[in-house]
Design a protein around this motif. Structure first.
Motif, PDB file in Angstrom:
ATOM      1  N   UNK A  50      38.438  38.676  55.494  1.00  0.00           N
ATOM      2  CA  UNK A  50      37.908  38.106  54.471  1.00  0.00           C
ATOM      3  C   UNK A  50      37.076  39.387  53.534  1.00  0.00           C
ATOM      4  N   UNK A  51      36.221  40.775  54.080  1.00  0.00           N
ATOM      5  CA  UNK A  51      35.536  41.302  53.231  1.00  0.00           C
ATOM      6  C   UNK A  51      36.323  41.917  51.905  1.00  0.00           C
ATOM      7  N   UNK A  52      37.718  41.922  52.298  1.00  0.00           N
ATOM      8  CA  UNK A  52      39.126  42.604  51.413  1.00  0.00           C
ATOM      9  C   UNK A  52      38.601  41.459  49.851  1.00  0.00           C
ATOM     10  N   UNK A  53      37.230  41.825  49.098  1.00  0.00           N
ATOM     11  CA  UNK A  53      36.856  41.271  48.043  1.00  0.00           C
ATOM     12  C   UNK A  53      38.743  41.448  46.949  1.00  0.00           C
ATOM     13  N   UNK A  54      38.744  40.045  46.124  1.00  0.00           N
ATOM     14  CA  UNK A  54      39.761  40.504  45.334  1.00  0.00           C
ATOM     15  C   UNK A  54      39.111  41.494  44.513  1.00  0.00           C
ATOM     16  N   UNK A  55      39.354  42.565  43.836  1.00  0.00           N
ATOM     17  CA  UNK A  55      38.859  43.301  42.654  1.00  0.00           C
ATOM     18  C   UNK A  55      39.580  43.038  41.196  1.00  0.00           C
ATOM     19  N   UNK A  56      40.053  42.374  41.183  1.00  0.00           N
ATOM     20  CA  UNK A  56      39.774  40.976  40.152  1.00  0.00           C
ATOM     21  C   UNK A  56      39.086  40.634  39.316  1.00  0.00           C
ATOM     22  N   UNK A  57      37.809  39.971  40.397  1.00  0.00           N
ATOM     23  CA  UNK A  57      36.596  39.403  40.247  1.00  0.00           C
ATOM     24  C   UNK A  57      35.623  40.293  39.046  1.00  0.00           C
ATOM     25  N   UNK A  58      35.075  39.617  38.463  1.00  0.00           N
ATOM     26  CA  UNK A  58      34.143  40.066  37.855  1.00  0.00           C
ATOM     27  C   UNK A  58      32.496  39.764  38.522  1.00  0.00           C
TER      28      UNK A  58
END
Length: 395
Positions: free
Chosen positions: A285-293
């Protein structure tokens, strides 16, 4: 009467030690539950929960008994000789120069005593170093001033987290500042993320450090292993009782040395499987999508939490750092300059600054950089860092 009471108390304590009873804290009679950590007015070692700790405790008592016997024998002979062979009752000093029998005795007897003490100690030391056939392998990384844990092998492989002091600063106070909150039962020996292991499983602990020498220690396990920067050391334990066990870093590692406790929670096999499943879901859950702006405000809000959890001990809440030890971030040329340099330092470390690429996600690093660039008096031209930029810098 007063001296008789003191003698009685002394004899009680001596009898407990000589009888090799479990570690008890005797306060006016009742036994105080240790609860995995040090007790008030504790007498002797903590209750052992591993075979190694049991052996250490037995050797400790054996050495104590041997020392006590030697003490009583030597001083008994000495005082008897002084009392019974004094000049006032007509005794005259012996005139012999040397005695071969005495010289042989005081050579052979100490040698035998040393062998009796060395054999069990050597056996235990050899067993302490046998880390083979471990069920679970965990890497413990010491850093100023917290512990990082990575589950490398066995059930739970891939789990990684930081373990930080959970005692609030309102209970601790500061030099010249009294605490404003009553101190809890586990003052300074409680953490936000405990190490969790299953009962009756051999757990290998690999120790290293990011900055200075630390030491991973749990007295109830009979474990103490230095964590040295640039070196990998290891130790092991096999806890035989379910419970929570507490320790501390026992190498003087800096001004927050007293604030990096170690807590190991030993649970049943079923509870351990549940913990592993829950922990992996939390990590996912903490592994955020790095492509998110993200927006600046979103990153600043998240970055403040990351800064408080990981950076405030060195760089301080004011961003002023500690003169001569940790640089200020408020007004820093690195923080207000090109963002690529700051991204590189957080990922790879520099000087006393640890590398955070293994413990913080791309989003967390981007957030804390954005927070520092927009906080205090900082008004950086490049005031926002997106997770994608951190991900690109990792490659």
């Amino acid at each position: 009467m007063k001296h008789a009471k003191r003698l009685k108390s002394f004899m009680l304590g001596a009898s407990l030690l000589a009888a090799s009873l479990p570690t008890w804290a005797v306060v006016n009679g009742p036994v105080v539950d240790m609860k995995g950590g040090p007790a008030v007015k504790q007498l002797n070692l903590q209750p052992p929960v591993t075979q190694i700790a049991e052996q250490i405790y037995s050797i400790h008592n054996l050495m104590l008994v041997i020392c006590m016997v030697i003490f009583v024998a030597v001083f008994g002979v000495m005082f008897y000789s002084i009392l019974k062979h004094r000049k006032s009752v007509g005794h005259k000093p012996a005139t012999f120069h040397e005695s071969t029998a005495v010289e042989i005795a005081w050579t052979v007897v100490p040698f035998i005593i040393v062998i009796v003490m060395a054999l069990p100690a050597t056996k235990t030391v050899v067993a302490m170093k046998d880390t083979s056939n471990a069920d679970i392998t965990i890497k413990a990384t010491g850093m100023q001033w917290k512990w990082g844990y990575d589950y490398l092998k066995g059930e739970g492989e891939g789990i990684s987290f930081l373990s930080t002091l959970a005692t609030p600063r309102t209970q601790v106070g500061a030099p010249g500042v009294e605490p404003t909150e009553k101190r809890g039962d586990n003052y300074l020996i409680e953490v936000d993320n405990e190490v969790v292991v299953p009962v009756n499983k051999k757990v290998r602990i690999i120790t290293t450090a990011n900055d200075v020498i630390h030491a991973w220690t749990i007295p109830a396990f009979g474990v103490k292993q230095d964590a040295i920067p640039g070196f990998v050391r290891d130790t092991w334990f096999k806890a035989e009782k379910i419970g929570t066990y507490r320790g501390q870093c026992v190498e003087l590692c800096g001004k927050e040395h007293a604030f990096m406790p170690i807590v190991v929670n030993v649970v049943s096999d079923d509870d351990y499987k549940k913990w592993v499943d829950t922990k992996k879901k939390e990590m996912a859950a903490k592994a955020d999508d790095p492509s998110k702006v993200w927006t600046v405000d979103e990153l600043k809000q998240r970055g403040e939490k990351v800064y408080t959890a990981n950076c405030v001990a060195c760089h301080q809440a004011t961003g002023k750092g500690v003169p001569g030890a940790f640089p200020a971030l408020d007004g820093s040329a690195v923080v207000t300059g090109p963002k690529a340099a700051q991204i590189g330092i957080l990922l790879n470390g520099k000087g006393g600054m640890p590398a955070w690429k293994a413990t913080l996600s791309d989003t967390e690093i981007a957030a804390v950089i954005t927070y520092t660039r927009n906080n205090w008096s900082n008004k950086a031209a490049e005031n926002i860092v997106q997770p994608a930029e951190v991900l690109a810098a990792r490659k």
